[in-house]
Design an enzyme around this catalytic site. Structure first.
Site, PDB file in Angstrom:
ATOM      1  N   LYS A 201       2.426  -1.029  -4.535  1.00  0.00           N
ATOM      2  CA  LYS A 201       2.796  -0.092  -5.563  1.00  0.00           C
ATOM      3  C   LYS A 201       3.833   0.814  -5.078  1.00  0.00           C
ATOM      4  CE  LYS A 201       2.330   2.954  -9.186  1.00  0.00           C
ATOM      5  NZ  LYS A 201       2.567   2.757 -10.476  1.00  0.00           N
ATOM      6  N   HIS A 235      16.691   3.186   4.214  1.00  0.00           N
ATOM      7  CA  HIS A 235      15.750   2.665   5.101  1.00  0.00           C
ATOM      8  C   HIS A 235      15.744   2.694   6.566  1.00  0.00           C
ATOM      9  CE1 HIS A 235      13.833   1.444   1.199  1.00  0.00           C
ATOM     10  NE2 HIS A 235      14.674   0.634   0.996  1.00  0.00           N
ATOM     11  N   ARG A 291       5.605  -1.187  19.895  1.00  0.00           N
ATOM     12  CA  ARG A 291       6.343  -0.912  20.808  1.00  0.00           C
ATOM     13  C   ARG A 291       6.923   0.726  21.018  1.00  0.00           C
ATOM     14  NH1 ARG A 291      10.688   0.531  17.472  1.00  0.00           N
ATOM     15  NH2 ARG A 291      10.861  -0.649  15.569  1.00  0.00           N
TER      16      ARG A 291
END
Length: 450
Positions: A201, A235, A291
């Site tokens: 979604k 992003h 990490r």
């Protein structure tokens, strides 16, 4: 404790690990490509080994060369930092086969969390809230349309082995879905060698919230609060802060304990970050990074805990220095990633730094391997350094950050410093009123120009 650690990375994170090793009394080995022969961590390490030419695949990703460096120097452990081989489960296994410790999670956990589909299934099993979406990979358009109809448009097509925004496409309507699937698969195959995708979604105005965890691999795990990484471009995180201006104490405690409980059940080893989208008071798991994170310093600034130190200790089988009740968040911290990029076009700007001056004063930290006369090579990421600022309150932190940015000088290459000087003087930032799309809208409107 380890006697000698080989640092399988470069730049500021290699220097950061080296400093932690020195404070623990551990000898260090720096590896480097021919392009990084003059790097700061190479100069400061006890030993150094050239592992190949500039291309990462021939040097920092060259596992046989790294193994040879371990053998030559007698290193009994490898710290991978972030990027490169940090989340490569096979690398961890190969090191173990050669009696060299991998400073990181168990290979099985790296493998599970490296597959977005398996990670989501594991998160659900461990009680972590997830974004509604497909149960597994989408194999054909028909299944995609069925799942999309069930969860409702808009939907997000995501690469199962993805990261950094690659292999990720939004389909606003059913008419957009087939094209989004095709494009995401093509990008995923090119970037990761795996064209598997799944559906989630699409949340319209979420924040990006991540929870820092630490586990000893024996069933003990704690969380160290959250970081807000919502200021992103394509992003990619640009600005991170802790704690999030969007959460209150009860929300922070609730999601932190959910994550810590999950890590205890998983018997997670080392540091890790569980990442969420947060919208309308609800958290939705998106991935786990197994990490150390680029933005770990903001957590260190508000907790006073050296995460690299703790990461090395638990990898060596030592107990954690802290329990959950010992974790107290103090003040506010913000990190700006200063990149060698044009501040408006973000075009990479490698080259020689002719003048370099970092800010100082109370609450100011700069994690950088740069120095005056250093040449930023064109082969790797463009990070010059990270400016991290701490204050007793968010308001004090922002004022201190404004002053620090004005003091920061990097000449000879273009950097993103002008962008941050604009952001720190922007009302929406002062108010903490932003989501993961805010920065791109801001830039598109031309407000980031200076």
């Amino acid at each position: 404790m380890f006697e000698k650690i080989l640092i399988a990375n470069r730049g500021e994170i290699a220097l950061r690990i080296l400093r932690a090793c020195k404070e623990l009394g551990i000898a260090t080995v720096a590896v480097h490509s021919t392009a990084d022969a003059d790097a700061m961590h190479v100069r400061l390490a006890d030993e150094s080994v050239c592992i190949g030419p500039p291309a990462a695949r021939d040097s920092y990703l060259n596992i046989p060369s790294l193994l040879a460096a371990c053998e030559i120097t007698g290193a009994d452990a490898v710290h991978p930092g972030y990027g490169f081989l940090a989340e490569n489960a096979r690398f961890a296994e190969i090191l173990s086969d050669h009696n060299v410790h991998f400073i990181g999670p168990k290979a099985e956990h790296i493998r599970i969390m490296g597959d977005k589909i398996e990670a989501k299934k594991t998160a659900q099993r461990l009680g972590i809230p997830v974004v509604p979406g497909s149960e597994g990979g989408i194999t054909n358009d028909e299944d995609a349309h069925r799942v999309a109809a069930e969860i409702g448009f808009p939907v997000l097509v995501k690469a199962a082995s993805g990261g950094g925004g690659r292999g990720m496409k939004v389909a606003m309507t059913a008419d957009d879905l087939s094209q989004a699937l095709s494009t995401a698969r093509t990008e995923a195959k090119a970037a990761f060698g795996d064209d598997s995708v799944y559906l989630e979604k699409y949340l319209s105005t979420p924040r990006h919230i991540e929870v820092q965890v630490l586990g000893d691999g024996k069933g003990n795990a704690i969380h160290l609060g959250e970081r807000d990484c919502s200021l992103q471009r394509r992003h990619q995180k640009v600005w991170e802060e802790a704690p999030s201006p969007a959460l209150n104490a009860s929300q922070r405690t609730e999601i932190g304990e959910i994550v810590a409980a999950a890590m205890r059940e998983l018997k997670y080893l080392g540091v890790g970050t569980v990442e969420f989208l947060y919208e309308d008071g609800r958290f939705y798991f998106i991935e786990m990074n197994t990490r150390i994170q680029v933005e770990h310093p903001v957590t260190e600034m508000i907790t006073g805990i050296d995460l690299i130190n703790e990461q090395i200790r638990v990898a060596a089988g030592l107990p954690m220095n802290f329990t959950q009740k010992d974790i107290v968040l103090d003040g506010h911290a913000i990190e700006c990633r200063i990149n060698a990029e044009h501040p408006r076009t973000f075009r990479p700007s490698p080259g020689k730094i002719t003048h370099y001056h970092v800010p100082g004063g109370l609450g100011i930290r700069v994690d950088s391997a740069a120095y005056q006369g250093y040449t930023i090579p064109p082969y790797y990421d463009s990070l010059v350094g990270k400016l991290i600022v701490h204050g007793r309150t968010r308001e004090e932190c922002l004022m201190r950050l404004r002053r620090a940015l004005d003091e920061f000088v990097v000449d000879g290459v273009e950097t993103t410093l002008p962008l941050f000087r604009t952001l720190v003087r922007t009302q929406a930032i002062a108010d903490g009123a932003y989501d993961i799309h805010w920065l791109e809208h801001f830039l598109a409107e031309g407000e980031g120009k200076s």
